[in-house]
Design a protein around this motif. Structure first.
Motif, short mmCIF file in Angstrom:
data_model
loop_
_atom_site.label_atom_id
_atom_site.label_comp_id
_atom_site.label_asym_id
_atom_site.label_seq_id
_atom_site.Cartn_x
_atom_site.Cartn_y
_atom_site.Cartn_z
N MET A 58 0.93 -1.00 -0.01
CA MET A 58 -0.11 0.10 0.05
C MET A 58 1.01 1.10 -0.24
N HIS A 59 0.78 2.16 -0.84
CA HIS A 59 1.12 3.65 -0.93
C HIS A 59 0.23 4.37 -0.29
N PHE A 60 0.59 5.06 0.67
CA PHE A 60 -0.42 6.07 1.24
C PHE A 60 0.27 7.15 1.77
N THR A 69 0.07 11.52 -8.57
CA THR A 69 1.44 10.69 -8.41
C THR A 69 2.07 10.99 -7.26
N GLU A 70 2.42 9.89 -6.53
CA GLU A 70 3.03 9.80 -5.02
C GLU A 70 4.47 10.54 -5.22
N SER A 71 4.55 11.46 -4.33
CA SER A 71 6.04 12.41 -4.25
C SER A 71 6.73 13.12 -5.59
N TRP A 72 6.71 12.17 -6.59
CA TRP A 72 7.26 12.74 -7.89
C TRP A 72 6.96 13.99 -8.45
N PRO A 73 5.76 14.65 -8.37
CA PRO A 73 5.39 16.00 -8.90
C PRO A 73 6.38 16.80 -8.38
C1 GLC Z 1 8.43 3.60 -8.46
C2 GLC Z 1 7.75 4.72 -7.99
C3 GLC Z 1 7.88 4.94 -6.69
C4 GLC Z 1 7.06 3.82 -5.82
C5 GLC Z 1 7.99 2.65 -6.23
C6 GLC Z 1 7.42 1.29 -5.83
O1 GLC Z 1 9.63 3.55 -8.16
O2 GLC Z 1 8.34 5.54 -8.73
O3 GLC Z 1 7.09 6.32 -6.18
O4 GLC Z 1 7.28 3.95 -4.44
O5 GLC Z 1 7.92 2.51 -7.38
O6 GLC Z 1 8.20 0.31 -5.98
#
Ligand code: GLC
Length: 474
Positions: A58-60, A69-73
């Motif tokens: 889980m990505h939260f 998108t998580e963090s990357w922006p």
């Molecule tokens: C990729 C995504 C990253 C994520 C990861 C999980 O590298 O860029 O944000 O956490 O995949 O494996």
């Protein structure tokens, strides 16, 4: 990322180290063989790991609120791909200010670790991987080393009794007998000793905003911070099975030496059998290969785990497309036949619940696993991984399982050719796992060695895949 190639490499089997010609994983240019851990307890733990097969990842984080998108922006140089789903300010500094301020509205009042753990368990998942901190630096646990966290007064969720989300979830997973994999990002874009001033006013990329060689004291401070945070998790959150360190570019060859070997050693003072995943490295801190969004072409004979999203993104997105139950079940079977584990990622919604389409797919997988798990859990790659639509696995007791992947259009088919491994000898019995029925068969003549199964009266074909135990004449 995980293309396989042939080269001389070291493998270990049951404690013995052998040198032989086998595939190794390639990560860009640094093609280095898998290095088995020296510690016997970690090696033993890796055998446990190989038995588990299915992980709920889980990505939260604060990004979940906006469904971006998580963090990357946050990384200016990654904006071209990571900011495409955002209708937002074009002002880079203002964008970063607003993103980092999302902690002030993070309030997942329906996050319920116990419910998630119970669901995961019921659906056949054996361990859970969770983002304790992603690259944006927002901590979902009660770190003492920053206030950018769920438990700080600035974050409304701090008023909730479960504000320490990691504690809530990990305790619940343990109560259900699920393993725990703690995702932690080595890079921290909120920390002043990584990105000065949160990268505001700088065209940031994934690396530190300053030259670490010219400013070793600053980097040393970051090193201490990273070490401190990792040890907080290892000391304060009960037994953790896997420390999953993301951000593979934070490594000595990039001027970003965190002294990982020392950190892992310190962590293992507390938890001696901790499995360490220092992604992107090929050294003894990388105990499990982690191909991302891909399944290796061939079996790998060292521990590995493909992390793959159930939908398009790692974090929650409001409009998302989910893989079909068939695709997910087939993917799991394919991974297991190649000797690996599948970490299937789902992004919890802003209120903390798992999205309905994800839950539905998990339940379907769980129903399939309840009938066919014998051919999945605790198995290793068989001598042959696949033939056409068949996948093979091997129990640690030597039993061989054959799993047939069904297409939707296969409905009504009664006879199939089961290609079997020539080395195993003659087939004497084929048992359908889900029903326990013995399946009649005849030897095939023709070029392909194998037996043809004829499904008897009363046999009900599974919608997605059927597993059979194949017995050979001893
Ligand atoms: C990729 C995504 C990253 C994520 C990861 C999980 O590298 O860029 O944000 O956490 O995949 O494996």
């Amino acid at each position: 990322m995980a293309s396989t190639f042939r080269k001389l490499r070291v493998v270990w089997t049951a404690g013995a180290v052998l040198v032989c010609l086998l595939p190794a994983i390639s990560h860009g240019s640094d093609e280095v063989p898998y290095v088995p851990p020296k510690s016997p307890v970690v090696r033993e733990k890796l055998e446990w790991f190989r038995d588990q097969k299915l992980c709920l990842m889980m990505h939260f984080g604060v990004y979940s609120i906006l469904g971006i998108t998580e963090s990357w922006p946050l990384s200016t140089k990654d904006a071209f791909w990571a900011r495409t789903d955002i209708e937002w300010t074009k002002d880079d500094a203002e964008f970063k200010r607003q993103y980092f301020a999302l902690n002030k509205c993070f309030n997942p009042v329906r996050f319920n670790g116990s419910e998630i753990a119970k669901t995961a368990k019921r659906c056949g998942f054996r361990y859970v991987a969770f983002t304790t901190k992603h690259h944006d630096g927002f901590c979902l646990y009660d770190t003492k080393l920053t206030d950018y966290k769920t438990t700080a007064p600035e974050c409304p969720y701090s008023a909730n009794p479960n504000a320490d989300i990691v504690k809530n979830l990990f305790d619940a997973c343990r109560a259900e007998g699920l393993g725990i994999s703690a995702y932690f990002s080595k890079p921290d874009w909120h920390h002043d000793d990584f990105w000065e001033n949160c990268g505001i006013g700088t065209r940031t990329d994934r690396y530190p905003t300053y030259d670490t060689a010219k400013n070793p004291e600053k980097w040393a401070r970051f090193r201490e911070f990273a070490k401190g945070q990792i040890l907080e998790l290892v000391k304060g959150y009960g037994p953790i099975d896997i420390l999953w360190l993301d951000g593979g570019w934070v490594k000595p060859s990039k001027g970003c030496d965190l002294g990982m070997t020392d950190i892992i050693a310190a962590a293992r003072q507390i938890q001696p059998d901790l499995i360490s995943v220092d992604r992107g490295q090929r050294n003894e801190n990388m105990n499990i290969a982690t191909p991302e969004q891909t399944v290796p072409d061939e079996p790998l004979d060292y521990p590995w785990e493909s992390c793959i999203t159930m939908s398009d993104g790692w974090g929650y997105h409001y409009d998302d497309t989910y893989k079909s139950p068939r695709a997910l079940i087939h993917m799991l079977i394919d991974v297991v036949a190649k000797g690996g584990n599948l970490a299937l990622n789902v992004g919890p919604m802003p209120d903390g619940r798992l999205p309905r389409p994800a839950l539905d797919r998990m339940e379907t997988m769980g129903r399939w696993l309840a009938k066919n798990g014998e051919a999945i859990y605790g198995t290793r790659a068989a001598s042959v991984a696949s033939r056409g639509k068949w996948r093979f696995t091997r129990g640690k007791d030597g039993r061989v399982f054959a799993i047939r992947l069904w297409k939707e259009s296969d409905a009504g088919s009664v006879g199939v050719l089961l290609n079997v491994d020539a080395q195993q000898g003659d087939v004497v019995r084929v048992r359908h796992l889900a029903s326990g029925l013995d399946i009649p068969f005849v030897e095939s003549d023709g070029d392909t060695r194998g037996v043809i199964l004829t499904f008897p009266e009363g046999f009900v074909r599974d919608e997605y895949a059927d597993a059979f135990e194949v017995e050979y004449r001893k």
